[in-house]
Scaffold this active site. Structure first.
Site, PDB file in Angstrom:
ATOM      1  N   GLN A  42       4.984   4.098 -31.909  1.00 55.47           N
ATOM      2  CA  GLN A  42       4.593   2.761 -32.360  1.00 55.47           C
ATOM      3  C   GLN A  42       4.279   2.734 -33.861  1.00 55.47           C
ATOM      4  OE1 GLN A  42       3.471   4.339 -29.662  1.00 55.47           O
ATOM      5  NE2 GLN A  42       2.847   2.961 -28.034  1.00 55.47           N
ATOM      6  N   ASN A  44      -8.896   3.137 -27.817  1.00 54.60           N
ATOM      7  CA  ASN A  44      -7.655   2.854 -28.554  1.00 54.60           C
ATOM      8  C   ASN A  44      -6.677   4.001 -28.313  1.00 54.60           C
ATOM      9  OD1 ASN A  44      -6.220   1.029 -30.388  1.00 54.60           O
ATOM     10  ND2 ASN A  44      -6.307   2.713 -31.847  1.00 54.60           N
ATOM     11  N   LYS A  45      -5.517   3.897 -28.895  1.00 56.28           N
ATOM     12  CA  LYS A  45      -4.426   4.860 -28.714  1.00 56.28           C
ATOM     13  C   LYS A  45      -4.915   6.309 -28.770  1.00 56.28           C
ATOM     14  CE  LYS A  45      -0.990   4.136 -27.949  1.00 56.28           C
ATOM     15  NZ  LYS A  45      -0.429   4.197 -26.564  1.00 56.28           N
ATOM     16  N   ASP A  90      -8.109  -1.422 -27.741  1.00 57.16           N
ATOM     17  CA  ASP A  90      -7.713  -2.009 -26.460  1.00 57.16           C
ATOM     18  C   ASP A  90      -8.944  -2.487 -25.712  1.00 57.16           C
ATOM     19  OD1 ASP A  90      -4.631  -1.572 -25.918  1.00 57.16           O
ATOM     20  OD2 ASP A  90      -5.424   0.008 -27.187  1.00 57.16           O
TER      21      ASP A  90
END
Ligand code: RUB
Length: 288
Positions: free
Chosen positions: A135, A183-184, A173
């Protein structure tokens, strides 16, 4: 309409619709269309459940669905998803002229803030690629399109990227009741590295990513994705662990930037629960 339901769910599962904000918007728009076309309550709930299980770590989508289902105010919920301008206003002043900004993965909230900064002053970006789905390439592309010079690193180059940075900005998130951010995968490790170089860490997010279920003692699930995304045919006996996200301890986060302002993690939780008591209310109803 059936085809549209299948396609939306599939795109969310495959991360073709990517990032918490885009997922929430696609989900709410789909349910709104179902309601407008006269689908009965049972069918709408069924589709809502499918949307929720497509990505299990997305409280933004869950909050939006709960509130929209409870109030029938789909447009108000879409308006909440669309608070990016206020987030940009609060986040842009954190990036100074000629700063180096480090980011990981792709967060539309972060890139929007950075595009706002790019309209006004020069800065440089450092981006990590974000295995296994890359991403980070989207982030690098968007920032380069906005005229920002970008240096791009494999994930294990994050320390070098951060050593040169003035600020780290990532998306979220979820934000839990105890102030932890989800998060990621990699985000906490990189926040730790940032701390070692005195690089301040900011999380940029719509406040509706607060997870009210975490205030009732529920553990927010961390999505574990398929092994194939990482390694097509691993040798027998190798268990590929592909968590999509991880939790970041609140003490590693200097500020959470949202449409409500810039807050330390615990202050953020107070701000969002004061501003939007309906999030906890709707979660309570959904629980019972
Ligand atoms: C994306 C990711 C993003 C947040 C925030 O993970 O971790 O930082 O979702 O995005 P994935 P946004 O690619 O697995 O969805 O700011 O756009 O809501």
């Amino acid at each position: 309409m059936e085809e549209e339901v299948e396609e939306t769910v599939r795109k969310i599962e495959r991360v073709e619709i990517q990032g918490a904000t885009n997922v929430a918007e696609a989900g709410v728009r789909l349910l709104k269309r179902l309601v407008e076309r006269g689908a009965d309550e049972e069918r709408v709930d069924e589709v809502a459940d499918r949307l929720k299980s497509a990505r299990p770590t997305e409280p933004f989508l869950f909050n939006c669905i709960r509130v929209a289902r409870e109030t029938d105010e789909y447009d108000r919920v879409l308006g909440q998803i669309d608070r990016q301008e206020a987030i940009d206003e609060n986040g842009a002043p954190l990036v100074g002229e000629d700063d180096v900004v480090y980011t990981h993965c792709h967060s539309s909230s972060v890139t929007s803030v950075l595009e706002t900064v790019a309209d006004d002053r020069e800065f440089r970006a450092r981006v990590t690629e974000t295995r296994p789905l890359y991403q980070g390439r989207e982030t690098a592309r968007e920032l380069a399109d906005a005229g920002v010079p970008v240096r791009f690193y494999v994930d294990s180059g994050a320390r070098i990227a951060l050593r040169e940075a003035d600020i780290m900005m990532i998306g979220a998130d979820a934000v839990l009741d105890n102030g932890k951010v989800i998060n990621k995968i990699g985000s906490e490790m990189f926040a730790e590295v940032a701390g070692g170089y005195d690089v301040p860490v900011y999380v940029v997010t719509n406040s509706w990513k607060y997870d009210p279920m975490s205030s009732f003692g529920y553990e927010t699930e961390i999505e574990r994705r398929t092994a194939e995304e990482v390694w097509g045919e691993p040798p027998e006996g190798v268990d590929v662990v592909n968590y999509a996200f991880e939790k970041i301890a609140p003490e590693k986060v200097d500020g959470i930037v949202s449409e409500l302002g810039v807050h330390e993690p615990d202050e953020f939780v107070d701000a969002v629960t004061d501003e939007y008591p309906e999030l906890k209310e709707a979660a309570k109803t959904a629980r019972g």
